[in-house]
Design a protein around this motif. Structure first.
Motif, PDB file in Angstrom:
ATOM      1  N   ALA A  44      -2.581 -38.580  -3.943  1.00 13.21           N
ATOM      2  CA  ALA A  44      -1.587 -39.267  -3.116  1.00 13.21           C
ATOM      3  C   ALA A  44      -1.943 -40.356  -2.383  1.00 13.21           C
ATOM      4  O   ALA A  44      -3.153 -40.400  -1.962  1.00 13.21           O
ATOM      5  N   PRO A  45      -1.341 -41.491  -2.071  1.00 14.91           N
ATOM      6  CA  PRO A  45      -1.707 -42.719  -1.479  1.00 14.91           C
ATOM      7  C   PRO A  45      -2.252 -42.639  -0.095  1.00 14.91           C
ATOM      8  O   PRO A  45      -3.473 -43.166   0.241  1.00 14.91           O
ATOM      9  N   GLU A  46      -1.722 -41.876   0.737  1.00 17.28           N
ATOM     10  CA  GLU A  46      -2.257 -41.309   1.990  1.00 17.28           C
ATOM     11  C   GLU A  46      -3.628 -40.678   2.143  1.00 17.28           C
ATOM     12  O   GLU A  46      -4.547 -41.255   2.557  1.00 17.28           O
ATOM     13  N   LYS A  47      -3.854 -39.863   0.872  1.00 22.16           N
ATOM     14  CA  LYS A  47      -4.997 -39.227   0.878  1.00 22.16           C
ATOM     15  C   LYS A  47      -6.024 -40.391   0.154  1.00 22.16           C
ATOM     16  O   LYS A  47      -7.297 -40.305   0.735  1.00 22.16           O
ATOM     17  N   LEU A  48      -5.713 -40.901  -0.604  1.00 17.96           N
ATOM     18  CA  LEU A  48      -6.772 -41.915  -1.239  1.00 17.96           C
ATOM     19  C   LEU A  48      -7.132 -42.843  -0.304  1.00 17.96           C
ATOM     20  O   LEU A  48      -8.347 -43.336  -0.260  1.00 17.96           O
ATOM     21  N   LYS A  49      -6.391 -43.471   0.618  1.00 15.59           N
ATOM     22  CA  LYS A  49      -6.819 -44.447   1.545  1.00 15.59           C
ATOM     23  C   LYS A  49      -8.074 -43.654   2.526  1.00 15.59           C
ATOM     24  O   LYS A  49      -8.701 -44.500   2.599  1.00 15.59           O
ATOM     25  N   GLN A  50      -7.737 -42.623   2.779  1.00 17.28           N
ATOM     26  CA  GLN A  50      -8.692 -41.701   3.398  1.00 17.28           C
ATOM     27  C   GLN A  50     -10.260 -41.644   2.546  1.00 17.28           C
ATOM     28  O   GLN A  50     -11.144 -42.126   3.461  1.00 17.28           O
ATOM     29  N   ILE A  51     -10.041 -41.315   1.604  1.00 20.67           N
ATOM     30  CA  ILE A  51     -11.082 -41.080   0.583  1.00 20.67           C
ATOM     31  C   ILE A  51     -12.094 -42.229   0.392  1.00 20.67           C
ATOM     32  O   ILE A  51     -13.285 -42.282   0.604  1.00 20.67           O
ATOM     33  N   LEU A  52     -11.061 -43.518   0.232  1.00 20.72           N
ATOM     34  CA  LEU A  52     -11.967 -44.751  -0.093  1.00 20.72           C
ATOM     35  C   LEU A  52     -12.483 -45.563   1.175  1.00 20.72           C
ATOM     36  O   LEU A  52     -13.172 -46.349   1.036  1.00 20.72           O
ATOM     37  N   ASP A  53     -11.838 -45.217   2.520  1.00 19.09           N
ATOM     38  CA  ASP A  53     -11.952 -45.954   3.414  1.00 19.09           C
ATOM     39  C   ASP A  53     -12.356 -47.454   3.172  1.00 19.09           C
ATOM     40  O   ASP A  53     -12.971 -48.249   3.331  1.00 19.09           O
ATOM     41  N   LEU A  54     -10.902 -47.991   3.348  1.00 22.18           N
ATOM     42  CA  LEU A  54     -10.342 -49.120   2.985  1.00 22.18           C
ATOM     43  C   LEU A  54     -10.984 -50.078   3.691  1.00 22.18           C
ATOM     44  O   LEU A  54     -10.676 -51.527   3.555  1.00 22.18           O
ATOM     45  N   GLU A  55     -10.958 -49.978   5.104  1.00 24.83           N
ATOM     46  CA  GLU A  55     -11.038 -50.705   6.325  1.00 24.83           C
ATOM     47  C   GLU A  55     -12.226 -51.907   6.231  1.00 24.83           C
ATOM     48  O   GLU A  55     -13.325 -51.169   5.671  1.00 24.83           O
ATOM     49  N   MET A  56     -12.004 -53.061   6.500  1.00 27.19           N
ATOM     50  CA  MET A  56     -13.085 -54.054   6.260  1.00 27.19           C
ATOM     51  C   MET A  56     -13.737 -54.263   7.689  1.00 27.19           C
ATOM     52  O   MET A  56     -12.785 -54.383   8.732  1.00 27.19           O
ATOM     53  N   ARG A  57     -15.004 -54.446   8.032  1.00 32.33           N
ATOM     54  CA  ARG A  57     -15.469 -54.337   9.219  1.00 32.33           C
ATOM     55  C   ARG A  57     -16.426 -55.630   9.760  1.00 32.33           C
ATOM     56  O   ARG A  57     -16.673 -56.174   8.492  1.00 32.33           O
ATOM     57  N   ASP A  58     -16.590 -55.833  10.673  1.00 28.67           N
ATOM     58  CA  ASP A  58     -17.525 -57.010  11.274  1.00 28.67           C
ATOM     59  C   ASP A  58     -18.804 -57.155  10.768  1.00 28.67           C
ATOM     60  O   ASP A  58     -19.294 -58.264  10.427  1.00 28.67           O
ATOM     61  N   THR A  59     -19.475 -56.134  10.342  1.00 29.67           N
ATOM     62  CA  THR A  59     -20.617 -55.918   9.763  1.00 29.67           C
ATOM     63  C   THR A  59     -20.585 -55.200   8.491  1.00 29.67           C
ATOM     64  O   THR A  59     -19.892 -54.311   8.294  1.00 29.67           O
ATOM     65  N   GLY A  60     -21.677 -55.709   7.625  1.00 30.92           N
ATOM     66  CA  GLY A  60     -21.579 -55.142   6.099  1.00 30.92           C
ATOM     67  C   GLY A  60     -21.958 -53.652   6.159  1.00 30.92           C
ATOM     68  O   GLY A  60     -22.919 -53.342   6.768  1.00 30.92           O
ATOM     69  N   GLU A  61     -22.203 -53.135   4.942  1.00 27.95           N
ATOM     70  CA  GLU A  61     -22.522 -51.736   4.707  1.00 27.95           C
ATOM     71  C   GLU A  61     -23.763 -51.672   3.776  1.00 27.95           C
ATOM     72  O   GLU A  61     -23.797 -52.606   2.992  1.00 27.95           O
ATOM     73  N   CYS A  62     -24.392 -50.776   3.866  1.00 32.70           N
ATOM     74  CA  CYS A  62     -25.670 -50.742   3.110  1.00 32.70           C
ATOM     75  C   CYS A  62     -25.224 -50.615   1.632  1.00 32.70           C
ATOM     76  O   CYS A  62     -24.222 -50.160   1.165  1.00 32.70           O
ATOM     77  N   HIS A  63     -26.321 -50.913   0.742  1.00 31.09           N
ATOM     78  CA  HIS A  63     -25.846 -50.849  -0.728  1.00 31.09           C
ATOM     79  C   HIS A  63     -25.695 -49.692  -1.197  1.00 31.09           C
ATOM     80  O   HIS A  63     -24.898 -49.539  -2.262  1.00 31.09           O
ATOM     81  N   GLN A  64     -26.076 -48.501  -0.709  1.00 34.57           N
ATOM     82  CA  GLN A  64     -25.900 -47.036  -1.238  1.00 34.57           C
ATOM     83  C   GLN A  64     -24.566 -46.745  -0.940  1.00 34.57           C
ATOM     84  O   GLN A  64     -23.929 -46.079  -1.733  1.00 34.57           O
ATOM     85  N   LYS A  65     -24.068 -47.151  -0.013  1.00 39.34           N
ATOM     86  CA  LYS A  65     -22.561 -46.817   0.596  1.00 39.34           C
ATOM     87  C   LYS A  65     -21.698 -47.818  -0.354  1.00 39.34           C
ATOM     88  O   LYS A  65     -20.734 -46.973  -0.731  1.00 39.34           O
ATOM     89  N   ILE A  66     -22.019 -48.892  -0.793  1.00 38.72           N
ATOM     90  CA  ILE A  66     -21.350 -49.610  -1.625  1.00 38.72           C
ATOM     91  C   ILE A  66     -21.079 -49.097  -2.868  1.00 38.72           C
ATOM     92  O   ILE A  66     -20.310 -49.346  -3.727  1.00 38.72           O
ATOM     93  N   LEU A  67     -22.466 -48.855  -3.373  1.00 37.94           N
ATOM     94  CA  LEU A  67     -22.531 -47.923  -4.583  1.00 37.94           C
ATOM     95  C   LEU A  67     -21.685 -47.017  -5.089  1.00 37.94           C
ATOM     96  O   LEU A  67     -21.194 -46.526  -5.720  1.00 37.94           O
ATOM     97  N   GLN A  68     -21.779 -46.158  -3.785  1.00 35.40           N
ATOM     98  CA  GLN A  68     -20.702 -44.735  -3.784  1.00 35.40           C
ATOM     99  C   GLN A  68     -19.296 -45.213  -3.801  1.00 35.40           C
ATOM    100  O   GLN A  68     -18.336 -44.382  -4.519  1.00 35.40           O
ATOM    101  N   LEU A  69     -19.085 -46.204  -3.174  1.00 39.81           N
ATOM    102  CA  LEU A  69     -17.762 -46.778  -3.106  1.00 39.81           C
ATOM    103  C   LEU A  69     -17.325 -47.197  -4.610  1.00 39.81           C
ATOM    104  O   LEU A  69     -16.107 -47.136  -5.235  1.00 39.81           O
TER     105      LEU A  69
END
Length: 453
Positions: A63-88
């Motif tokens: 469902a949309p609300e559940k999927l929003k939580q799974i994907l962690d759609l928020e964009m932040r001030d600092t970038g995230e590590c490559h391993q986290k982006i690959l998991q995304l």
């Protein structure tokens, strides 16, 4: 990053402007290349290699609300590590619809073509924009070659064309082009001095006709929808009546939009008879063959589009039955006098200079309503080069053979009711659940059946 900046500042050749080191690296290219390599591996494993595996799910539904939580759609001030982006990347693939899955049966496209896919990888990596030869030499020549070949299949001796972001846009192009041909002064003077323009389309036509009329200022009330027969084909006599009606009302008819392969029933309008009416009344004939155009490739089934050579323009989407990959949509025009360019040209001097060191007729961007434009023809071209016309023909013949097989299976099975014998790949049927099978045909029956659907 702070360490790298400090290191650069200590170098004698560092160029610093407004606190920005101009001759330092924008990003770590080695890390970037490694990321691309690992991401491509994920794509190969999770998309390409699983494309024909029926044991995989078409979609891991959330469902949309559940999927929003799974994907962690928020964009932040600092970038995230490559391993986290690959998991995304893995999660994006996991929770997306696999349109190349054998059991994906949604809108009018499906499946995977490996040559088209590689073509998309190449163009995404090169990131070209197809407006001038100087920036897209290969892709402009490819588009020219593909358009020329598509024009041959329509049956024209010559013509013009352009690839667009969708069949809806192709239909909009055609509508605007027909209006420009009818009254060229509209380009400079606008709508105010025009009579009430009227166009005609099948009541089974694609909804983009109404959208185009709205967008272009023609108005949806000025689209006259023509009655169709029991198979969903336009009735030519009804078209003639509506043209006569428009003239009696003092309106100005200018365009007929026929459909070759309607969205629901897969109907092909009688193009020859419609062309007769268009010639009689001096109307532009556009054929929306976005879905059905690929039948032209098949010697066995091209009869479905008999008379298409009499059209003034044709919309044809190779990304549908031919699997060229979304988006791959062409508008083809019989007129070869530069009508497309005359209609859409804005003559931007900084881009389309006339004193270049090559033939500027290859700068085709001025016949597009876009500036930046994707090299969509390349997907079709590379696939066509790999499979040949006979390979593409086999795809069409197989699709229609599969439709015929499904029809015969439906006839054998209790609870399935065929709506009509198809002439294309659209198979329309009802599934009647056991609770309704002994119920009398009537309003209550159909109300309940609609609820089931």
């Amino acid at each position: 990053v702070g360490f790298c900046k400090q290191e650069m500042l200590q170098k004698k050749n560092a160029v610093l402007v407004d606190g920005v080191i101009l001759n330092g690296p924008i990003m770590d290219s080695k890390a970037g290349e490694k990321f691309v390599e690992e991401a491509c591996k994920i794509i190969m494993e999770e998309v390409v290699q699983k494309a024909d595996d029926v044991t995989e799910k078409v979609c891991e539904w959330q469902a949309p609300e559940k999927l929003k939580q799974i994907l962690d759609l928020e964009m932040r001030d600092t970038g995230e590590c490559h391993q986290k982006i690959l998991q995304l990347c893995r999660d994006v693939i996991k929770y997306s619809v696999k349109t190349n899955h054998p059991r994906f049966f949604n809108q009018l496209y499906a499946g995977i073509d490996y040559y088209s896919l590689v073509a998309r990888f190449i163009t995404e990596a090169l990131n070209p924009s197809v407006y001038t030869y100087e920036v897209s030499p290969v892709f402009l020549l490819v588009e020219e070659a593909v358009i020329k070949k598509m024009i041959e299949f329509i049956g024209w001796e010559e013509g013009d064309g352009i690839f667009n972001p969708g069949g809806s846009i192709s239909n909009m192009y055609a509508m605007n082009l027909a209006r420009y041909k009818f009254c060229p002064e509209i380009k400079e003077k606008g709508l105010s001095g025009l009579p009430r323009l009227v166009l005609f389309a099948s009541e089974e036509c694609h909804y983009s006709m109404k959208k185009a009329a709205s967008f272009l200022g023609i108005g949806t009330e000025n689209v006259y929808f023509i009655k169709t027969d029991e198979r969903g084909k336009v009735i030519p006599e009804e078209l003639e009546k509506q043209v006569q009606r428009a003239r009696k009302e003092g309106s100005a008819p200018f365009l007929v939009c026929a459909t070759a392969g309607t969205t629901v029933l897969g109907a092909f309008d009688p193009l020859d008879k419609i062309a007769d009416i268009c010639e009689k009344h001096g109307l532009w004939l556009h054929v929306d063959a976005s879905w059905g155009g690929s039948a032209l490739i098949s010697r066995k089934h091209r009869r479905l589009l008999h008379g298409i050579h009499r059209a003034d323009s044709v919309a044809w989407n190779p990304h549908k039955m031919l699997l060229a990959g979304i988006q791959c949509c062409a508008l083809l025009v019989k007129d070869n006098s530069g009508l497309l360019k005359k209609c859409y040209s804005a003559e931007a001097a900084y881009l389309f200079q006339q004193d270049k060191f090559y033939d500027v007729s290859y700068d085709t961007g001025d016949k597009s309503i876009q500036c930046s434009r994707r090299p969509d023809a390349f997907k079709f071209w590379l696939m066509w080069k790999a499979l040949g016309t006979t390979g593409l023909e086999e795809r069409v013949n197989r699709a229609l053979a599969l439709a015929r097989y499904l029809v015969e299976e439906i006839k054998k099975r209790e609870g399935f009711q065929l709506l009509l014998e198809p002439e294309y790949a659209n198979v329309c049927f009802w599934y009647i659940p056991p609770s309704l099978r002994k119920m009398e045909d009537g309003p209550e029956f159909w109300q309940k059946l609609h609820q089931v659907s």
